[in-house]
Design a protein around this motif. Structure first.
Motif, PDB file in Angstrom:
ATOM      1  N   MET A   1      -7.401 -71.341 -24.438  1.00 15.01           N
ATOM      2  CA  MET A   1      -6.433 -71.482 -23.365  1.00 15.01           C
ATOM      3  C   MET A   1      -7.194 -71.737 -22.057  1.00 15.01           C
ATOM      4  SD  MET A   1      -3.520 -68.747 -22.099  1.00 15.01           S
ATOM      5  CE  MET A   1      -2.902 -68.556 -23.742  1.00 15.01           C
ATOM      6  N   ASP A   2      -6.856 -72.818 -21.389  1.00 12.16           N
ATOM      7  CA  ASP A   2      -7.495 -73.155 -20.120  1.00 12.16           C
ATOM      8  C   ASP A   2      -6.946 -72.292 -18.995  1.00 12.16           C
ATOM      9  OD1 ASP A   2      -9.012 -75.126 -21.308  1.00 12.16           O
ATOM     10  OD2 ASP A   2      -7.615 -76.736 -20.809  1.00 12.16           O
ATOM     11  N   ALA A   3      -7.801 -72.030 -18.041  1.00  9.10           N
ATOM     12  CA  ALA A   3      -7.381 -71.271 -16.854  1.00  9.10           C
ATOM     13  C   ALA A   3      -6.446 -72.116 -16.005  1.00  9.10           C
ATOM     14  CB  ALA A   3      -8.605 -70.858 -16.042  1.00  9.10           C
ATOM     15  N   ILE A   4      -5.594 -71.443 -15.268  1.00 13.51           N
ATOM     16  CA  ILE A   4      -4.700 -72.094 -14.305  1.00 13.51           C
ATOM     17  C   ILE A   4      -5.315 -71.897 -12.925  1.00 13.51           C
ATOM     18  CG2 ILE A   4      -2.421 -72.044 -13.232  1.00 13.51           C
ATOM     19  CD1 ILE A   4      -1.326 -70.937 -15.829  1.00 13.51           C
ATOM     20  N   ARG A   5      -5.361 -72.970 -12.150  1.00 11.76           N
ATOM     21  CA  ARG A   5      -5.873 -72.888 -10.778  1.00 11.76           C
ATOM     22  C   ARG A   5      -4.801 -73.398  -9.822  1.00 11.76           C
ATOM     23  NH1 ARG A   5      -9.867 -74.545 -14.043  1.00 11.76           N
ATOM     24  NH2 ARG A   5     -11.751 -73.298 -14.064  1.00 11.76           N
ATOM     25  N   LYS A   6      -4.671 -72.725  -8.697  1.00 12.86           N
ATOM     26  CA  LYS A   6      -3.642 -73.122  -7.738  1.00 12.86           C
ATOM     27  C   LYS A   6      -4.114 -72.794  -6.322  1.00 12.86           C
ATOM     28  CE  LYS A   6       1.001 -73.741  -7.056  1.00 12.86           C
ATOM     29  NZ  LYS A   6       2.224 -74.001  -7.676  1.00 12.86           N
ATOM     30  N   ASN A   7      -4.060 -73.789  -5.430  1.00 12.22           N
ATOM     31  CA  ASN A   7      -4.347 -73.546  -4.015  1.00 12.22           C
ATOM     32  C   ASN A   7      -3.102 -72.980  -3.356  1.00 12.22           C
ATOM     33  OD1 ASN A   7      -7.075 -74.437  -3.641  1.00 12.22           O
ATOM     34  ND2 ASN A   7      -6.349 -76.524  -3.937  1.00 12.22           N
ATOM     35  N   VAL A   8      -3.284 -71.946  -2.555  1.00  9.83           N
ATOM     36  CA  VAL A   8      -2.174 -71.267  -1.892  1.00  9.83           C
ATOM     37  C   VAL A   8      -2.579 -70.986  -0.444  1.00  9.83           C
ATOM     38  CG1 VAL A   8      -0.792 -69.154  -1.872  1.00  9.83           C
ATOM     39  CG2 VAL A   8      -1.434 -70.180  -4.049  1.00  9.83           C
ATOM     40  N   THR A   9      -1.657 -71.226   0.469  1.00  8.14           N
ATOM     41  CA  THR A   9      -1.873 -70.849   1.864  1.00  8.14           C
ATOM     42  C   THR A   9      -1.254 -69.471   2.078  1.00  8.14           C
ATOM     43  OG1 THR A   9      -1.817 -73.157   2.556  1.00  8.14           O
ATOM     44  CG2 THR A   9      -1.483 -71.500   4.270  1.00  8.14           C
ATOM     45  N   VAL A  10      -2.023 -68.578   2.648  1.00  6.85           N
ATOM     46  CA  VAL A  10      -1.593 -67.192   2.845  1.00  6.85           C
ATOM     47  C   VAL A  10      -0.584 -67.105   3.986  1.00  6.85           C
ATOM     48  CG1 VAL A  10      -2.373 -64.860   3.439  1.00  6.85           C
ATOM     49  CG2 VAL A  10      -3.790 -66.320   1.977  1.00  6.85           C
ATOM     50  N   HIS A  11       0.570 -66.520   3.701  1.00  9.98           N
ATOM     51  CA  HIS A  11       1.607 -66.213   4.695  1.00  9.98           C
ATOM     52  C   HIS A  11       2.118 -64.801   4.391  1.00  9.98           C
ATOM     53  CE1 HIS A  11       1.808 -70.260   6.275  1.00  9.98           C
ATOM     54  NE2 HIS A  11       1.884 -70.714   5.047  1.00  9.98           N
ATOM     55  N   LEU A  12       1.567 -63.832   5.062  1.00 13.82           N
ATOM     56  CA  LEU A  12       1.952 -62.434   4.847  1.00 13.82           C
ATOM     57  C   LEU A  12       2.644 -61.898   6.090  1.00 13.82           C
ATOM     58  CD1 LEU A  12      -1.414 -61.158   3.328  1.00 13.82           C
ATOM     59  CD2 LEU A  12       0.660 -61.755   2.075  1.00 13.82           C
ATOM     60  N   ASP A  13       3.527 -60.916   5.880  1.00 16.49           N
ATOM     61  CA  ASP A  13       4.083 -60.222   7.035  1.00 16.49           C
ATOM     62  C   ASP A  13       3.433 -58.851   7.158  1.00 16.49           C
ATOM     63  OD1 ASP A  13       5.516 -58.255   5.543  1.00 16.49           O
ATOM     64  OD2 ASP A  13       7.224 -59.598   5.319  1.00 16.49           O
ATOM     65  N   GLU A  14       3.687 -58.174   8.262  1.00 15.25           N
ATOM     66  CA  GLU A  14       3.023 -56.904   8.548  1.00 15.25           C
ATOM     67  C   GLU A  14       3.307 -55.828   7.514  1.00 15.25           C
ATOM     68  OE1 GLU A  14       5.581 -57.998  11.010  1.00 15.25           O
ATOM     69  OE2 GLU A  14       4.092 -59.530  11.433  1.00 15.25           O
ATOM     70  N   LYS A  15       4.400 -55.954   6.793  1.00 13.84           N
ATOM     71  CA  LYS A  15       4.798 -54.917   5.833  1.00 13.84           C
ATOM     72  C   LYS A  15       4.051 -55.022   4.499  1.00 13.84           C
ATOM     73  CE  LYS A  15       9.392 -54.808   7.824  1.00 13.84           C
ATOM     74  NZ  LYS A  15      10.766 -55.215   7.655  1.00 13.84           N
ATOM     75  N   GLN A  16       3.471 -56.177   4.220  1.00 15.48           N
ATOM     76  CA  GLN A  16       2.772 -56.360   2.948  1.00 15.48           C
ATOM     77  C   GLN A  16       1.381 -55.730   3.035  1.00 15.48           C
ATOM     78  OE1 GLN A  16       3.930 -60.686   3.060  1.00 15.48           O
ATOM     79  NE2 GLN A  16       3.717 -60.388   0.855  1.00 15.48           N
ATOM     80  N   THR A  17       0.993 -55.048   1.941  1.00 15.68           N
ATOM     81  CA  THR A  17      -0.292 -54.356   1.925  1.00 15.68           C
ATOM     82  C   THR A  17      -1.122 -54.770   0.720  1.00 15.68           C
ATOM     83  OG1 THR A  17       0.497 -52.503   0.596  1.00 15.68           O
ATOM     84  CG2 THR A  17       0.782 -52.324   3.002  1.00 15.68           C
ATOM     85  N   ILE A  18      -2.413 -54.530   0.822  1.00 21.82           N
ATOM     86  CA  ILE A  18      -3.321 -54.778  -0.297  1.00 21.82           C
ATOM     87  C   ILE A  18      -2.971 -53.855  -1.463  1.00 21.82           C
ATOM     88  CG2 ILE A  18      -5.726 -54.537  -1.028  1.00 21.82           C
ATOM     89  CD1 ILE A  18      -6.525 -55.571   1.730  1.00 21.82           C
ATOM     90  N   ILE A  19      -2.540 -52.648  -1.162  1.00 20.41           N
ATOM     91  CA  ILE A  19      -2.155 -51.697  -2.213  1.00 20.41           C
ATOM     92  C   ILE A  19      -0.985 -52.266  -3.020  1.00 20.41           C
ATOM     93  CG2 ILE A  19      -1.290 -49.372  -2.683  1.00 20.41           C
ATOM     94  CD1 ILE A  19      -4.147 -49.365  -1.589  1.00 20.41           C
TER      95      ILE A  19
END
Length: 86
Positions: free
Chosen positions: A1-19
């Protein structure tokens, strides 16, 4: 199974956390990597590594490369892309 790759531009709001992102990623069996270019060098971090995520210091507008490989790779990429695009 080949890996899937996707470019994404980060758009986060203040409420989103790494946790919160770490909790999402832990539900998947697939290996999920995030790659970010910083001053001409590429950094690669396993998304299941909380310390790695912290070190990437993601900011809005960053363009990252998501890479996923494993049995649930498609679902993982879709959910993570959605998280970064809120």
């Amino acid at each position: 199974m080949d890996a899937i790759r996707k470019n994404v531009t980060v758009h986060l709001d203040e409420k989103q956390t790494i946790i919160e992102l770490s909790g999402i990623v832990q539900r998947y069996d697939a290996e999920i990597l995030i790659k970010k270019e910083v001053q001409g060098s590429w950094y690669e971090v396993n998304l299941k590594s909380l310390l790695g995520l912290i070190n990437l210091q993601l900011q809005n507008g960053d363009v990252i490369l998501l890479e996923s490989k494993g049995k649930d790779q498609q679902q993982a990429i879709e959910e993570i892309e959605s998280y970064f695009s809120k």
